[in-house]
Design an enzyme around this catalytic site. Structure first.
Site, PDB file in Angstrom:
ATOM      1  NE  ARG A 110      29.094  -3.055 -37.685  1.00 17.12           N
ATOM      2  CZ  ARG A 110      29.683  -1.921 -37.318  1.00 17.12           C
ATOM      3  NH1 ARG A 110      29.789  -0.931 -38.190  1.00 17.12           N
ATOM      4  NH2 ARG A 110      30.173  -1.779 -36.106  1.00 17.12           N
ATOM      5  CG  HIS A 137      28.172  -1.958 -31.284  1.00 18.46           C
ATOM      6  ND1 HIS A 137      28.975  -3.002 -31.704  1.00 18.46           N
ATOM      7  CD2 HIS A 137      28.728  -0.823 -31.815  1.00 18.46           C
ATOM      8  CE1 HIS A 137      29.957  -2.517 -32.465  1.00 18.46           C
ATOM      9  NE2 HIS A 137      29.832  -1.203 -32.532  1.00 18.46           N
ATOM     10  CG  ASP A 228      25.772   5.983 -31.231  1.00 17.21           C
ATOM     11  OD1 ASP A 228      26.592   6.428 -32.053  1.00 17.21           O
ATOM     12  OD2 ASP A 228      25.236   4.852 -31.354  1.00 17.21           O
ATOM     13  CB  CYS A 267      30.435   3.802 -30.149  1.00 19.09           C
ATOM     14  SG  CYS A 267      29.119   4.303 -31.280  1.00 19.09           S
TER      15      CYS A 267
HETATM   16  N1  NVA Z   1      24.284   3.454 -33.398  1.00 19.75           N
HETATM   17  C1  NVA Z   1      25.266   3.464 -34.468  1.00 19.75           C
HETATM   18  C2  NVA Z   1      26.538   2.845 -34.018  1.00 19.75           C
HETATM   19  C3  NVA Z   1      27.639   2.853 -35.024  1.00 19.75           C
HETATM   20  C4  NVA Z   1      28.865   2.148 -34.573  1.00 19.75           C
HETATM   21  C5  NVA Z   1      24.695   2.737 -35.667  1.00 19.75           C
HETATM   22  O1  NVA Z   1      24.101   1.669 -35.491  1.00 19.75           O
HETATM   23  O2  NVA Z   1      24.832   3.235 -36.783  1.00 19.75           O
HETATM   24  N1   CP Z   2      32.044   2.060 -33.289  1.00 17.83           N
HETATM   25  C1   CP Z   2      31.974   1.275 -34.375  1.00 17.83           C
HETATM   26  O1   CP Z   2      31.497   0.135 -34.338  1.00 17.83           O
HETATM   27  O2   CP Z   2      32.519   1.839 -35.486  1.00 17.83           O
HETATM   28  P1   CP Z   2      32.431   1.268 -36.978  1.00 17.83           P
HETATM   29  O3   CP Z   2      31.021   1.430 -37.439  1.00 17.83           O
HETATM   30  O4   CP Z   2      33.395   2.130 -37.751  1.00 17.83           O
HETATM   31  O5   CP Z   2      32.837  -0.171 -36.977  1.00 17.83           O
END
Ligand code: NVA
Ligand code: CP
Length: 313
Positions: A110, A137, A228, A267
């Site tokens: 990540r 993602h 989201d 998500c």
């Molecule tokens: N769009 C959000 C998704 C988190 C799982 C982010 O990147 O923070």
């Molecule tokens: N949806 C998702 O990826 O959640 P986290 O940021 O908690 O991993």
């Protein structure tokens, strides 16, 4: 440099983005994940295998679902954060990829920069899995597809509405729309819409993804409404974003414009009262907890495919 270090040698089965694969492969990954969920597949194909996980951003679902998934498949994990590893002190991603390839059987990352994902995949001789970048993602959307189809049957031919920020999660939904043959209606403030390049790719690929003027137009008659966070991890200008996105909140009135049996997906983590109201996320349309659970099952399909011994190279 020894032959084995060459990125092109015996290409590992990376899972980097949904648009990298054709429908048949994506479908086989979902089927495999579902088979694990239903207890129909050999449960422990990864005995003796190790997944290294690198987190440059926080996570609850991704971290826990990958860890539990590996354990259920018979394997184990090692978790590294940027700060606690030498990446935080400037060791290159390429060198990290080379080293981890000597210990582990796959890497999940990540990261804040999509370029780091690409570099890791280029230099790792083991599979690399995208656990979120600022651009996409894909593991999340594999779980979302599984969730939709468990509740409503095949997603092909259905319409998904996206309301809010045109972010990483939306990009992977767009990739999925093209590969799985469903329509997307996207409502986002002008400054936060999908990139032109992505919309061009949709067009060239024969997809049906349209940006509309209002959230009401996006959700009208939709089979699924998705949103989201308004401020994703690492984004600044939070106040500006919140002001721009205020009209895009998914509340009960907006949800009522979708089909009566429409699903609501997010998500998570949710910012209740911002992009979604309690009434929607806790309401009858919401399948967000199934969606979170399916991260585990969908990723087990992906992990098994990535790490199984490759006869086809
Ligand atoms: N769009 C959000 C998704 C988190 C799982 C982010 O990147 O923070
Ligand atoms: N949806 C998702 O990826 O959640 P986290 O940021 O908690 O991993």
């Amino acid at each position: 440099m020894p032959e084995i270090e060459k990125p092109t040698m015996n290409k590992p089965r990376h899972f980097l983005d949904i648009d990298h694969f054709d429908y048949a492969l994506l479908r086989s990954l979902l089927d495999r994940g579902l088979a694990y969920k239903k207890g129909l597949a050999n449960g422990r194909p990864l005995v003796g295998k190790t997944l290294a996980m690198i987190f440059e951003k926080p996570s609850t679902r991704t971290r826990v679902s990958f860890q539990v998934g590996m354990q259920q498949l018979g394997g184990q994990i090692v978790v590294m954060s940027e700060q606690e590893s030498q990446i935080g002190r400037g060791e290159t991603i390429a060198d990290t990829a080379r080293v981890l390839s000597r210990y582990a059987d796959a890497i999940m990352i990540r990261t804040n920069q999509p370029e780091k994902l690409q570099e890791l995949a280029r230099y790792a001789t083991i599979p690399v899995i995208n656990g979120l970048t600022d651009q996409s993602h894909p593991c999340q959307i594999m779980a979302d597809l599984m969730t939709f189809e468990e509740h409503r049957g095949p997603i092909a031919g259905k319409t998904v509405a996206w309301c809010g920020d045109g972010n990483n999660v939306m990009n992977s939904w767009i990739h999925a729309a093209v590969r799985f043959g469903f329509a997307m209606r996207i409502a986002a403030p002008e400054a936060l819409r999908p990139a032109e390049k992505l919309l061009r790719w949709v067009k060239e690929s024969g997809g049906d993804v349209v940006v509309v003027d209002t959230p009401q137009a996006a959700v009208a008659g939709a089979d699924c409404v998705v949103t989201d966070a308004w401020v994703s991890m690492g984004q600044d200008n939070a106040d500006v974003r919140r002001r721009l996105l205020e009209p895009y909140r998914v509340d009960e009135a907006l949800m009522a414009r979708a089909k009566p049996d429409a699903l609501f997906m997010h998500c998570l983590p949710a910012h209740r009262g911002e992009e979604v109201t309690d009434g929607v996320i806790d309401g009858p349309h919401s399948v967000v907890w199934d969606e979170a659970e399916n991260r585990l099952h969908a990723q087990k399909g992906i992990l098994a495919w990535c790490m199984e011994s490759r006869k086809d190279g």
